[in-house]
Design an enzyme around this catalytic site. Structure first.
Site, mmCIF file in Angstrom:
data_model
loop_
_atom_site.group_PDB
_atom_site.id
_atom_site.type_symbol
_atom_site.label_atom_id
_atom_site.label_comp_id
_atom_site.label_asym_id
_atom_site.label_seq_id
_atom_site.Cartn_x
_atom_site.Cartn_y
_atom_site.Cartn_z
ATOM 1 N N GLY A 1 46.568 45.781 41.700
ATOM 2 C CA GLY A 1 46.710 46.505 42.967
ATOM 3 C C GLY A 1 45.591 47.488 43.261
ATOM 4 O O GLY A 1 45.747 48.339 44.131
ATOM 5 N N SER A 2 44.444 47.358 42.580
ATOM 6 C CA SER A 2 43.392 48.345 42.846
ATOM 7 C C SER A 2 42.806 48.181 44.247
ATOM 8 O O SER A 2 42.429 49.169 44.887
ATOM 9 C CB SER A 2 42.301 48.289 41.775
ATOM 10 O OG SER A 2 41.537 47.120 41.898
ATOM 11 N N ASN A 3 42.728 46.965 44.739
ATOM 12 C CA ASN A 3 42.247 46.782 46.119
ATOM 13 C C ASN A 3 43.275 47.290 47.127
ATOM 14 O O ASN A 3 42.905 47.889 48.141
ATOM 15 C CB ASN A 3 41.919 45.309 46.397
ATOM 16 C CG ASN A 3 40.537 44.942 45.902
ATOM 17 O OD1 ASN A 3 39.543 45.362 46.469
ATOM 18 N ND2 ASN A 3 40.485 44.182 44.818
ATOM 19 N N LEU B 1 48.265 35.867 44.560
ATOM 20 C CA LEU B 1 47.960 34.625 43.855
ATOM 21 C C LEU B 1 48.749 33.415 44.352
ATOM 22 O O LEU B 1 48.832 32.401 43.665
ATOM 23 C CB LEU B 1 48.166 34.811 42.342
ATOM 24 C CG LEU B 1 47.101 35.694 41.692
ATOM 25 C CD1 LEU B 1 47.378 35.891 40.213
ATOM 26 C CD2 LEU B 1 45.703 35.102 41.887
ATOM 27 N N ASP C 1 39.774 29.960 49.684
ATOM 28 C CA ASP C 1 38.431 30.562 49.645
ATOM 29 C C ASP C 1 37.405 29.910 50.565
ATOM 30 O O ASP C 1 36.199 29.999 50.318
ATOM 31 C CB ASP C 1 37.871 30.548 48.197
ATOM 32 C CG ASP C 1 38.773 31.288 47.228
ATOM 33 O OD1 ASP C 1 39.442 32.248 47.654
ATOM 34 O OD2 ASP C 1 38.801 30.899 46.043
ATOM 35 N N HIS D 1 37.452 38.044 47.484
ATOM 36 C CA HIS D 1 37.201 37.161 46.342
ATOM 37 C C HIS D 1 36.104 37.791 45.483
ATOM 38 O O HIS D 1 35.098 38.273 46.021
ATOM 39 C CB HIS D 1 36.761 35.781 46.850
ATOM 40 C CG HIS D 1 36.607 34.791 45.737
ATOM 41 N ND1 HIS D 1 37.693 34.193 45.131
ATOM 42 C CD2 HIS D 1 35.507 34.332 45.096
ATOM 43 C CE1 HIS D 1 37.261 33.383 44.170
ATOM 44 N NE2 HIS D 1 35.950 33.456 44.124
ATOM 45 N N GLU E 1 34.178 45.641 45.489
ATOM 46 C CA GLU E 1 35.320 45.196 46.298
ATOM 47 C C GLU E 1 35.955 46.385 47.013
ATOM 48 O O GLU E 1 36.294 46.316 48.190
ATOM 49 C CB GLU E 1 36.366 44.511 45.413
ATOM 50 C CG GLU E 1 35.880 43.212 44.782
ATOM 51 C CD GLU E 1 36.974 42.533 43.981
ATOM 52 O OE1 GLU E 1 38.144 42.598 44.365
ATOM 53 O OE2 GLU E 1 36.648 41.928 42.939
ATOM 54 N N ASN F 1 40.926 38.000 53.069
ATOM 55 C CA ASN F 1 41.095 37.897 51.624
ATOM 56 C C ASN F 1 39.835 38.440 50.963
ATOM 57 O O ASN F 1 38.757 38.416 51.548
ATOM 58 C CB ASN F 1 41.290 36.433 51.217
ATOM 59 C CG ASN F 1 41.511 36.283 49.716
ATOM 60 O OD1 ASN F 1 42.265 37.062 49.107
ATOM 61 N ND2 ASN F 1 40.862 35.319 49.093
HETATM 62 C C1 GRF Z 1 40.257 41.114 42.711
HETATM 63 O O1 GRF Z 1 39.200 40.833 41.856
HETATM 64 C C2 GRF Z 1 40.175 40.283 43.966
HETATM 65 O O2 GRF Z 1 38.865 39.966 44.328
HETATM 66 C C3 GRF Z 1 40.914 39.029 43.608
HETATM 67 O O3 GRF Z 1 41.947 39.454 42.776
HETATM 68 C C4 GRF Z 1 41.585 40.673 42.123
HETATM 69 C C5 GRF Z 1 42.669 41.658 42.407
HETATM 70 O O4 GRF Z 1 42.473 42.872 41.729
HETATM 71 N N1 GRF Z 1 41.342 38.314 44.777
HETATM 72 P P1 GRF Z 1 43.392 44.101 42.065
HETATM 73 O O5 GRF Z 1 44.839 43.660 41.836
HETATM 74 O O6 GRF Z 1 43.157 44.478 43.492
HETATM 75 O O7 GRF Z 1 42.988 45.183 41.109
#
Ligand code: GRF
Length: 216
Positions: free
Chosen positions: A11-13, A85, A145, A104, A174, A102
């Site tokens: 969940g860091s993004n 996912l 993708d 990637h 990201e 999305n």
């Molecule tokens: C990230 O590397 C993103 O690019 C990919 O999944 C990962 C998710 O990381 N789609 P996080 O859960 O946001 O830390």
């Protein structure tokens, strides 16, 4: 813009998107978090940022109408997939045409597609011998993708990188470009011309100073 964030992993993004959302002047608000995993990081985040959460059952993840119903309940206008996912059902992709982003962890169209997620991506990048990797934000279409690319930023692949070290370097990038891409979508500045996305009035990809400080 009323945004839903879908996330399955750490969940860091999602955190970066949320931190930006509460920054003054940000043109989007996160009105819903969605996950398919009861241990996803976005669950804690939804509490911390006080955002409604929906945990989808296995069957619901492939049920387009069920997802559309949830999105309608929260008047969602756009979706950010942040390490989600599961394949988004085609009904949702159609209903949210060019309204789903999305992220990637590589430079698409290389190192994408089915099976290319998490450390598989970074291992493949290192094994291929390329000198540069990076992150890609793209619009979501009906395959993995392959949708039109909105933003990309490069990072070097260093000679002794492990997949984990490279992943951490890409992840920092990201967190910088994803909130920016969502902002552009919210501002109506993405003009899709075939496979190419023109960003109206866009000059520079920004710097690390643009990243709001996430809470974790
Ligand atoms: C990230 O590397 C993103 O690019 C990919 O999944 C990962 C998710 O990381 N789609 P996080 O859960 O946001 O830390």
């Amino acid at each position: 813009m009323r945004l839903a964030v879908f996330a399955s992993g750490n969940g860091s993004n999602a955190d970066a998107l949320m931190a930006m959302a509460i920054t003054r002047g940000t043109p989007y608000e996160i009105v819903l978090c969605v996950t398919n995993r009861p241990d996803a990081g976005v669950i804690d985040l939804s509490e911390r940022y006080d955002i409604p959460l929906e945990v989808l059952t296995h069957d619901q993840t492939s049920d387009g109408q069920a997802i559309l119903d949830v999105l309608a309940r929260f008047d969602v206008e756009a979706i950010a997939l942040a390490g989600y996912l599961k394949m988004m059902p085609v009904e949702v992709v159609k209903a949210f045409h060019h309204r789903i982003l999305n992220i990637h962890p590589a430079l698409l169209p290389s190192f994408g597609g089915p099976g290319m997620y998490g450390m598989h991506v970074h291992r493949a990048v290192i094994d291929s011998g390329v000198r540069w990797s990076g992150a890609t934000v793209h619009l979501v279409d009906e395959a993995y993708d392959t949708g039109p690319i909105v933003l990309q930023e490069v990072v070097p692949v260093e000679p002794d990188d492990s997949p984990e070290v490279l992943a951490a370097r890409v992840l920092r990038t990201e967190h910088m470009i994803y909130p920016m891409a969502v902002r552009f979508l919210a501002e109506g500045r993405l003009l899709v011309e075939g496979r190419r996305v023109r960003i109206l009035d866009h000059e520079t990809p920004g710097t690390e100073d643009d990243i709001p400080v996430a809470t974790s």
